[in-house]
Design an enzyme around this catalytic site. Structure first.
Site, PDB file in Angstrom:
ATOM      1  N   CYS A   1      13.933  10.982   6.244  1.00 44.31           N
ATOM      2  CA  CYS A   1      13.936  10.537   7.640  1.00 44.31           C
ATOM      3  C   CYS A   1      15.339  10.627   8.237  1.00 44.31           C
ATOM      4  O   CYS A   1      15.495  10.790   9.436  1.00 44.31           O
ATOM      5  CB  CYS A   1      13.424   9.115   7.719  1.00 44.31           C
ATOM      6  SG  CYS A   1      14.302   8.022   6.585  1.00 44.31           S
TER       7      CYS A   1
ATOM      8  N   GLU B   1      10.408  16.414  14.316  1.00 46.14           N
ATOM      9  CA  GLU B   1      10.763  16.247  12.908  1.00 46.14           C
ATOM     10  C   GLU B   1       9.938  17.218  12.063  1.00 46.14           C
ATOM     11  O   GLU B   1       8.714  17.212  12.107  1.00 46.14           O
ATOM     12  CB  GLU B   1      10.464  14.803  12.487  1.00 46.14           C
ATOM     13  CG  GLU B   1      10.887  14.517  11.070  1.00 46.14           C
ATOM     14  CD  GLU B   1      10.583  13.090  10.655  1.00 46.14           C
ATOM     15  OE1 GLU B   1       9.432  12.657  10.771  1.00 46.14           O
ATOM     16  OE2 GLU B   1      11.527  12.406  10.211  1.00 46.14           O
TER      17      GLU B   1
ATOM     18  N   LYS C   1       0.847  -1.203   0.000  1.00 47.94           N
ATOM     19  CA  LYS C   1       0.000   0.000   0.000  1.00 47.94           C
ATOM     20  C   LYS C   1       0.878   1.247   0.000  1.00 47.94           C
ATOM     21  O   LYS C   1       1.402   1.672   1.021  1.00 47.94           O
ATOM     22  CB  LYS C   1      -0.923   0.059   1.228  1.00 47.94           C
ATOM     23  CG  LYS C   1      -1.978   1.150   1.042  1.00 47.94           C
ATOM     24  CD  LYS C   1      -2.331   1.898   2.290  1.00 47.94           C
ATOM     25  CE  LYS C   1      -1.613   3.167   2.534  1.00 47.94           C
ATOM     26  NZ  LYS C   1      -1.794   4.281   1.586  1.00 47.94           N
TER      27      LYS C   1
ATOM     28  N   GLU D   1      10.057   1.605  10.355  1.00 49.81           N
ATOM     29  CA  GLU D   1      11.101   2.581  10.043  1.00 49.81           C
ATOM     30  C   GLU D   1      10.436   3.943  10.140  1.00 49.81           C
ATOM     31  O   GLU D   1       9.639   4.307   9.271  1.00 49.81           O
ATOM     32  CB  GLU D   1      11.639   2.362   8.621  1.00 49.81           C
ATOM     33  CG  GLU D   1      12.260   1.009   8.378  1.00 49.81           C
ATOM     34  CD  GLU D   1      13.565   0.805   9.112  1.00 49.81           C
ATOM     35  OE1 GLU D   1      14.047   1.738   9.780  1.00 49.81           O
ATOM     36  OE2 GLU D   1      14.107  -0.310   9.034  1.00 49.81           O
TER      37      GLU D   1
HETATM   38  P1  NAD Z   1       2.558   8.656   7.269  1.00 53.41           P
HETATM   39  O1  NAD Z   1       2.946   7.951   8.502  1.00 53.41           O
HETATM   40  O2  NAD Z   1       1.492   9.676   7.343  1.00 53.41           O
HETATM   41  O3  NAD Z   1       2.052   7.601   6.173  1.00 53.41           O
HETATM   42  C1  NAD Z   1       2.817   6.491   5.806  1.00 53.41           C
HETATM   43  C2  NAD Z   1       1.909   5.437   5.200  1.00 53.41           C
HETATM   44  O4  NAD Z   1       1.022   4.960   6.212  1.00 53.41           O
HETATM   45  C3  NAD Z   1       1.030   5.960   4.064  1.00 53.41           C
HETATM   46  O5  NAD Z   1       0.918   4.992   3.061  1.00 53.41           O
HETATM   47  C4  NAD Z   1      -0.301   6.159   4.764  1.00 53.41           C
HETATM   48  O6  NAD Z   1      -1.410   6.129   3.896  1.00 53.41           O
HETATM   49  C5  NAD Z   1      -0.316   5.008   5.742  1.00 53.41           C
HETATM   50  N1  NAD Z   1      -1.240   5.171   6.868  1.00 53.41           N
HETATM   51  C6  NAD Z   1      -1.707   6.326   7.392  1.00 53.41           C
HETATM   52  N2  NAD Z   1      -2.572   6.071   8.392  1.00 53.41           N
HETATM   53  C7  NAD Z   1      -2.642   4.719   8.505  1.00 53.41           C
HETATM   54  C8  NAD Z   1      -3.378   3.841   9.365  1.00 53.41           C
HETATM   55  N3  NAD Z   1      -4.212   4.304  10.282  1.00 53.41           N
HETATM   56  N4  NAD Z   1      -3.186   2.511   9.224  1.00 53.41           N
HETATM   57  C9  NAD Z   1      -2.345   2.026   8.286  1.00 53.41           C
HETATM   58  N5  NAD Z   1      -1.652   2.814   7.438  1.00 53.41           N
HETATM   59  C10 NAD Z   1      -1.790   4.142   7.548  1.00 53.41           C
HETATM   60  O7  NAD Z   1       3.906   9.236   6.672  1.00 53.41           O
HETATM   61  P2  NAD Z   1       4.096  10.165   5.417  1.00 53.41           P
HETATM   62  O8  NAD Z   1       3.598  11.523   5.766  1.00 53.41           O
HETATM   63  O9  NAD Z   1       3.576   9.482   4.206  1.00 53.41           O
HETATM   64  O10 NAD Z   1       5.725  10.196   5.318  1.00 53.41           O
HETATM   65  C11 NAD Z   1       6.537  10.989   6.118  1.00 53.41           C
HETATM   66  C12 NAD Z   1       7.030  10.253   7.356  1.00 53.41           C
HETATM   67  O11 NAD Z   1       7.713   9.065   6.989  1.00 53.41           O
HETATM   68  C13 NAD Z   1       8.048  11.051   8.155  1.00 53.41           C
HETATM   69  O12 NAD Z   1       7.724  11.040   9.513  1.00 53.41           O
HETATM   70  C14 NAD Z   1       9.356  10.328   7.929  1.00 53.41           C
HETATM   71  O13 NAD Z   1      10.311  10.464   8.925  1.00 53.41           O
HETATM   72  C15 NAD Z   1       8.930   8.935   7.747  1.00 53.41           C
HETATM   73  N6  NAD Z   1       9.953   8.178   6.996  1.00 53.41           N
HETATM   74  C16 NAD Z   1      10.753   7.276   7.650  1.00 53.41           C
HETATM   75  C17 NAD Z   1      11.763   6.594   6.980  1.00 53.41           C
HETATM   76  C18 NAD Z   1      12.654   5.581   7.654  1.00 53.41           C
HETATM   77  O14 NAD Z   1      13.259   4.750   6.956  1.00 53.41           O
HETATM   78  N7  NAD Z   1      12.789   5.587   8.961  1.00 53.41           N
HETATM   79  C19 NAD Z   1      11.943   6.822   5.632  1.00 53.41           C
HETATM   80  C20 NAD Z   1      11.128   7.748   5.002  1.00 53.41           C
HETATM   81  C21 NAD Z   1      10.119   8.406   5.693  1.00 53.41           C
END
Ligand code: NAD
Length: 471
Positions: free
Chosen positions: A278, A378, A169, A244
């Site tokens: 991240c 962040e 997803k 992650e």
């Molecule tokens: P997000 O957490 O809002 O969303 C990530 C994914 O989770 C999306 O596909 C989203 O649709 C899904 N999601 C949202 N609510 C959900 C739920 N209730 N149940 C299941 N899935 C759900 O993150 P974002 O805004 O898309 O991305 C930015 C974030 O990602 C930042 O905090 C960043 O630090 C993190 N990130 C971490 C890494 C790493 O490797 N540690 C890498 C890249 C990004």
């Protein structure tokens, strides 16, 4: 205008049962690029059923067969290089520099999975027992928008290497990028149902993956808030969860560092992927007595940092992915000013001539202390906080005074000293005098930056369950 009205289930592009449409908006111009039809719970259930059926035979494939599939996937991705790069620039606003670099990681992810598979012992003798490392089952892969196809390739490559099947997803904002990746993977000719991709919202498709009893493991990359929510929900079915999450990575410049190299490198570490990374080094720790020199180097580096159209090859910082993300970054710059930090470069508003897109001014704050929100939270945009320290011990203390622990950076001309400092930082990866990625070494976070590791042997084992046979 592109219309993406198919999802990928059981080896075919199919029309989703879900009927909601989501607009795909250019981060560079805010014009509509297209729309995507979103899948719903029923689509997710169908994808999970296909993956469950495929697991029966795919889990029994040989190493040679899996290597063959990984090579086919890699070849298919190689054939669409231009498309994969261009779509990331267009839909996500990633700079051409970043998208091109990201593309090479994408290929490398398949290569690394093959390398690990070639020497991994799936059957070991431990004590008096035979221990078989068995594929865990159907994996749910939930990913964010900031490197969408990079995450698909790294997570799916590990799942395939382990003999698992998957339901992916991606973020709804990455539908155009996902479409090209899905076409590549389709070309690779894997057995039906081994991978399935459902476009949709987190609260529908993501939530269904999280609660469904036939998903054995979730590999999630995203925010710490959503990661915690998934971990909580996954408890009901005791899914294995790899998370992650976010970061607030410290970058320690020791007093003996070569500042003329270390400071420009620190700006790159902070502004990589337009700050939407991240692992971005967003807390720069410098010796107090060298602050004025650091300020000068930051200003001169930023004079050569180009913000603008991500399609141009010399652009370093592109737009934020969405208006929402733009506003989030603006809010944090405002918070920093209200907290009493001083804007050294950048500040509120859009850079001149870039009013149409979600562009922010690359911003550097000085006079920051580690209790301020701009030093603790962040931001996910090109905003750097500069903090000062008096002693090496204090630098380490500040670096570790965070709820996060994904990555850290240390610069020094004395490699032993840098190594000693790096060994005291509570982060999953510490880069010493370099900006690099090691695709065979474990990657993941300490503390609230996550749970578990990806890449290499540890990454593979996150998709396996040990079965001990004792007779
Ligand atoms: P997000 O957490 O809002 O969303 C990530 C994914 O989770 C999306 O596909 C989203 O649709 C899904 N999601 C949202 N609510 C959900 C739920 N209730 N149940 C299941 N899935 C759900 O993150 P974002 O805004 O898309 O991305 C930015 C974030 O990602 C930042 O905090 C960043 O630090 C993190 N990130 C971490 C890494 C790493 O490797 N540690 C890498 C890249 C990004």
């Amino acid at each position: 205008m592109k219309t993406i009205d198919k999802i990928y289930i059981n080896g075919a592009f199919v029309t989703p049962k879900g009927t909601d449409l989501f607009n795909l908006i250019s981060p560079t111009t805010n014009e509509k690029l297209g729309e995507v039809r979103l899948g719903n719970e029923e689509d997710t259930q169908n994808a999970i059923a296909a993956a469950k059926k495929a697991f029966v035979s795919f889990s029994k494939t040989t190493i040679t067969e899996r290597i063959g599939y990984l090579k086919s996937m890699q070849n298919a991705v190689r054939d669409r290089k231009e498309d994969l790069i261009n779509v990331m620039v267009e839909e996500y606003g990633g700079t051409l520099q970043f998208a091109t670099n990201g593309y090479s990681f994408l290929l490398q992810n398949f290569e690394s999975a093959i390398t690990v598979l070639e020497s991994y012992q799936f059957t070991k003798t431990i004590g008096a027992s035979e221990v078989q490392m068995a594929p865990i089952g159907v994996v749910g892969i939930i990913i964010p928008w900031n490197s969408s196809n990079g995450f698909i390739s790294s997570k799916l490559a590990s799942a395939i290497a382990a003999g698992c099947t998957a339901v992916i997803k991606p973020s709804e904002m990455s539908a155009m990028q996902t479409q090209i990746m899905a076409e590549c993977l389709h070309e690779a000719g894997l057995p039906k149902g081994v991978f399935n991709i459902v476009n949709g919202l987190g609260t529908t498709v993501g939530a269904e993956i999280t609660r469904h009893p036939d998903i054995a493991k979730i590999s999630f990359t995203g925010s710490t808030v959503v990661g915690k929510l998934i971990a909580r929900e996954a408890t009901d079915t005791l899914k294995r969860v790899t998370l992650e999450l976010g970061g607030k990575s410290p970058n320690i410049i020791l007093d003996d560092a070569d500042f003329a190299t270390a400071i420009p490198m620190a700006i790159m570490a902070a502004y990589m992927n337009s700050g939407q990374a991240c692992v971005a080094g967003t807390r720069l720790l410098v010796p107090e007595y060298r602050l004025e020199e650091v300020k000068g180097l930051i200003k001169s580096t930023l004079e050569h940092t180009k913000v603008g159209d991500p399609k141009e090859s010399d652009t370093n910082v592109g737009p934020m992915v969405s208006q929402k993300q733009y506003q989030r970054v603006q809010d944090y710059i405002k918070i920093g000013i209200e907290e009493g930090a001083e804007v050294l470069v950048g500040g509120l508003g859009k850079p001149e001539g870039l009013e149409k897109g979600n562009f922010v001014k690359p911003t550097v704050f000085v006079n920051v202390n580690n209790q301020m929100r701009i030093a603790r939270e962040e931001i996910f945009g090109p905003v750097l906080s500069v903090l000062t320290y008096k002693t090496e011990e204090e630098a380490i203390e500040i670096a570790n005074d965070t709820t996060y622990g994904l990555q850290a950076y240390v610069s020094s001309t004395d490699t032993k000293r840098a190594h000693d400092v790096a060994s005291k930082i509570n982060a999953g990866r510490v880069l010493i005098n370099v900006l690099k990625h090691d695709p065979l070494a474990p990657f993941g976070g300490f503390k609230q930056s996550g749970m578990g590791r990806e890449f290499g042997v540890l990454g593979l084992e996150a998709y396996l369950e040990p079965r001990t046979l004792l007779q």
